[in-house]
Structures are given as structure tokens and as C-alpha cells.
Motif scaffolding. Structure first.
Motif, PDB file in Angstrom:
ATOM      1  N   LYS A  77       0.913  -1.222   0.052  1.00  0.00           N
ATOM      2  CA  LYS A  77      -0.109   0.108  -0.193  1.00  0.00           C
ATOM      3  C   LYS A  77       0.954   1.208  -0.102  1.00  0.00           C
ATOM      4  O   LYS A  77       1.881   1.196   0.185  1.00  0.00           O
ATOM      5  N   ARG A  80       1.333   6.182   3.397  1.00  0.00           N
ATOM      6  CA  ARG A  80       1.931   6.274   4.820  1.00  0.00           C
ATOM      7  C   ARG A  80       3.361   5.873   4.490  1.00  0.00           C
ATOM      8  O   ARG A  80       3.673   5.043   4.079  1.00  0.00           O
ATOM      9  N   LYS A  96      -6.540   3.582  14.719  1.00  0.00           N
ATOM     10  CA  LYS A  96      -5.495   2.786  14.857  1.00  0.00           C
ATOM     11  C   LYS A  96      -4.401   3.046  15.423  1.00  0.00           C
ATOM     12  O   LYS A  96      -3.353   2.544  15.477  1.00  0.00           O
ATOM     13  N   HIS A 110       1.570  10.906   6.860  1.00  0.00           N
ATOM     14  CA  HIS A 110       0.402  10.504   5.985  1.00  0.00           C
ATOM     15  C   HIS A 110       0.734  11.517   4.723  1.00  0.00           C
ATOM     16  O   HIS A 110       0.903  12.508   4.893  1.00  0.00           O
ATOM     17  N   HIS A 139      -3.762   3.394   0.773  1.00  0.00           N
ATOM     18  CA  HIS A 139      -4.249   3.001   2.121  1.00  0.00           C
ATOM     19  C   HIS A 139      -4.882   3.991   2.993  1.00  0.00           C
ATOM     20  O   HIS A 139      -4.429   5.193   2.964  1.00  0.00           O
ATOM     21  N   ASP A 140      -5.917   3.772   3.423  1.00  0.00           N
ATOM     22  CA  ASP A 140      -6.600   4.448   4.491  1.00  0.00           C
ATOM     23  C   ASP A 140      -6.830   5.961   3.938  1.00  0.00           C
ATOM     24  O   ASP A 140      -6.415   6.848   4.897  1.00  0.00           O
ATOM     25  N   GLN A 143      -8.302   8.720   6.158  1.00  0.00           N
ATOM     26  CA  GLN A 143      -8.795   8.048   7.315  1.00  0.00           C
ATOM     27  C   GLN A 143      -9.102   9.003   8.392  1.00  0.00           C
ATOM     28  O   GLN A 143     -10.217   8.984   9.027  1.00  0.00           O
ATOM     29  N   ASP A 144      -8.083   9.516   8.858  1.00  0.00           N
ATOM     30  CA  ASP A 144      -8.074  10.453   9.953  1.00  0.00           C
ATOM     31  C   ASP A 144      -8.433  11.877   9.954  1.00  0.00           C
ATOM     32  O   ASP A 144      -7.985  12.691  10.915  1.00  0.00           O
ATOM     33  N   VAL A 181      -8.988   0.351   2.426  1.00  0.00           N
ATOM     34  CA  VAL A 181      -9.626   1.324   3.368  1.00  0.00           C
ATOM     35  C   VAL A 181     -10.746   0.185   4.229  1.00  0.00           C
ATOM     36  O   VAL A 181     -11.073  -0.912   3.974  1.00  0.00           O
ATOM     37  N   ASN A 182     -11.075   0.984   5.380  1.00  0.00           N
ATOM     38  CA  ASN A 182     -11.917   0.164   6.343  1.00  0.00           C
ATOM     39  C   ASN A 182     -13.174   1.198   6.122  1.00  0.00           C
ATOM     40  O   ASN A 182     -14.012   0.930   7.544  1.00  0.00           O
ATOM     41  N   LYS A 183     -13.362   1.879   5.220  1.00  0.00           N
ATOM     42  CA  LYS A 183     -14.658   2.706   5.236  1.00  0.00           C
ATOM     43  C   LYS A 183     -15.109   2.736   3.951  1.00  0.00           C
ATOM     44  O   LYS A 183     -14.078   2.688   2.780  1.00  0.00           O
TER      45      LYS A 183
END
Length: 336
Positions: A77, A80, A96, A110, A139-140, A143-144, A181-183
Motif C-alpha cells: 500500500k 503512509r 488505529k 500521511h 491505504h486509508d 482516514q483520520d 480502506v475500512n470505510k
């Protein structure tokens, strides 16, 4: 090239635990787990720089670099970047944040720009000890971040990582790219764009026995319409479906514990292992190309392989749906 055409089978190996997720894992145990995956015929390995700040990639590479490169599929990925300097503050990675406290001490940044994407790929190749990657996931993404900053970071990825990976795919450097991703929302947004289009996506934790309603509403119908395939990550919902106590990277709340107890009770009535139910449920949707549970012990690999091949009676799936433990819209194995 579709994700299905690239993957060598429906069961892969997710390496997040090799980055010392939740606990410090001895090097020999990590190495033995990867070797066990290989010995059980697994030929799809997924990793990421984020997993232990490069630790998972290094451990995976130590084993895979001894295998014929054409005999396995490798994905990692971008998004990051691992720096040489060590972290002095507690890193802020949202939900995480505490996952890899036992990983490498390197600082993680990031960044989804074109430059960061190219650097990340180069660094991953070195850690993995290989000359090429098959699939690269963004990746992600964002995310944040929230609000205007989320939009800014997504645009950074769209004009940076997306375009770099599309070019590398078109040049034949990689076989495919997508989002990891996790969304569901970033994938839905990306599929709605005119360009550039991903070949597939890795969705972690959002198509499991415990969490699948949201994905069924929009993402999976969109994916079917566009012929975009999904790799299912986190099929055990951070471990709660495999005998652990975590859900969504944290200690599971009582409501989840109670639901898992109901699932296990129903599985027990039919002589079904909960792992088998979890893996086979996630793979039953026509969009699902593969599932990639993680493991830190060699014995877990044997369990996963057996779970994938376990014969589950149609009566179990029927009762699972009738009990309301899964969505009535969720496809079930064997047309149940």
C-alpha cells in the motif's frame, strides 16, 4: 486486468499481525507463520508500510525473497511514508493509534502525493526484497481527517497516488491498483469519478458477519455495475470472530460480544465452526474475489484453510438469515 484474473486463489494472507499488532511477536514465530501459509498453498500476500512501520514488509520479504517470484501475488500500500527518524511523540492514527505500539519506532507520515507514492513503492520494494509488486492499494485515504481537510487529502490522492498508479498499471509496472480502506465512502466516491478508475479495492472489516449492512446498500451494487472486485480484509472483525476480544481495533463492546455469542450458539447447533461461517459468508457475495485473514501463529493458517473448505449445511445459512443475524439482502453460500 481484473483482480480475479490476478489472484491465484480465494484465500490470501493478511500481514498486519506481522507488524506486531496488539503484541510483540518473536521473529521466528513470524517467519514460521509465513512459511506455514506457503506450505498450505497460499500464494497471495498482502502487506503495508503502516504495519509496524515497515516491520511486516521486512518479515514477509525475508521469507518470500527465497521463493520463485512468479509463483505468488504480492500487494502492498501507499499513503503512509516511513521515515528514518524515530518517533518521539505518541503518533495520532485515530482508531488505529495503538495497534502497532510494539512495531518499529520509525516516524510515519500521511501523504498521498505523486512524489510520496513513488517513494513509498521504492521503499517497499527494498523492505520486501523484490523487484516488483502486483497490486498497490491506496491505504486509508483521508482516514483520520474530516471536513475540508478530508476533501483536501482526498484531492491529494486523486491527483497524486491515483494518477501515478494508473500510469504504472498502463506501463505494465504493476498489474492493478485500488483502494485499501475500512470505510466504504472513499470507494464509492472514487467509483463515481470519471477518472482515474481503480481495478478493485481491499475493504477491511466492512463485509463481515458482524458488519455488512452499509456495504450492501451502495458500495456493492456500484461495484457489480462497474465490474470492480473486492478483496475482503479483516473477515474476523479484528479477532472477535476468531476467539479474540477485539472489535474495530478496540476491546469489543458488550453488544458485539452478545451478538457473537448468538452466532456461535447457532453455529454450534449445526456443527459449524465460526471461522468457517465468517470466511464463507464474506466470500459469498459475487463481488468478493478473495479473503485475507491475518495470523501470527502457524496453527492459525491451518485453521483458516480448513475453514475455507469446511462443508456447511444449507440449514445453517437459512437459519442464520431467519434469525436476523445477517441482512436479508446478503448473498449466502450455495444459494441459501
Amino acid at each position: 486486468m481484473s483482480i480475479n484474473e490476478i489472484l491465484p486463489g480465494r484465500l490470501g494472507f493478511g500481514t498486519a499481525p506481522l507488524g506486531n499488532m496488539f503484541r510483540a511477536i518473536p521473529d521466528d514465530e513470524a517467519r514460521a507463520t509465513v512459511e506455514a501459509a506457503w506450505d498450505h498453498g497460499i500464494r497471495f500476500f498482502d502487506t503495508a508500510p503502516f504495519y509496524g512501520a515497515g516491520l511486516a514488509e521486512t518479515r514477509l520479504g525475508e521469507v518470500l525473497s527465497t521463493k520463485p517470484r512468479d509463483s505468488y501475488v504480492l500487494s502492498t500500500k501507499v499513503g503512509r511514508v516511513i521515515l528514518d527518524e524515530h518517533e518521539t511523540d505518541v503518533p495520532d492514527f485515530g482508531e488505529k493509534g495503538g495497534l502497532f505500539e510494539h512495531g518499529n519506532p520509525n516516524k510515519i507520515v500521511h501523504e498521498w502525493t505523486a512524489e510520496a507514492t513513488e517513494r513509498s513503492i521504492e521503499d517497499s520494494l527494498k523492505r520486501l526484497g523484490t523487484d516488483r509488486l502486483d497490486i498497490v492499494w491506496v491505504h486509508d485515504i483521508a482516514q483520520d481527517f474530516h471536513g475540508d481537510l478530508w476533501i483536501q487529502k482526498y484531492e491529494e490522492a486523486r491527483t497524486g497516488a491515483f494518477r501515478v498508479l494508473s500510469r504504472l498499471r498502463d506501463e505494465g509496472v504493476i498489474k492493478a491498483w485500488g483502494l485499501g480502506v475500512n470505510k466504504t465512502e472513499p470507494i464509492e466516491l472514487t467509483l463515481a469519478l470519471d477518472e482515474p478508475q481503480p481495478d478493485g479495492y481491499l475493504l477491511a472489516g466492512r463485509y463481515t458477519l458482524l458488519d455488512h449492512e452499509h456495504a450492501l446498500q451502495r458500495l456493492l451494487p456500484m461495484s457489480q455495475e462497474r465490474n470492480v472486485e473486492m478483496v475482503v480484509g479483516g473477515p474476523y472483525s479484528s479477532g472477535i470472530l476468531a476467539g479474540g476480544t477485539n472489535f474495530e481495533y478496540q476491546q469489543a463492546p458488550q453488544a458485539i460480544i452478545d451478538r457473537v455469542a448468538k452466532l456461535k450458539a447457532l453455529a454450534g447447533l449445526h456443527g459449524v465452526s465460526i471461522k468457517a461461517a465468517a470466511l464463507q459468508f464474506s466470500l459469498a457475495h459475487p463481488v468478493a474475489a478473495a479473503v485475507i485473514p491475518g495470523a501470527t501463529r502457524p496453527s492459525r493458517i491451518a485453521e483458516d484453510t480448513a475453514a475455507l473448505n469446511e462443508e456447511i449445511p444449507a440449514a445453517f445459512w437459512t437459519e442464520l438469515r431467519e434469525s436476523g443475524l445477517v441482512s436479508p439482502a446478503a448473498p449466502l453460500p450455495n444459494g441459501a
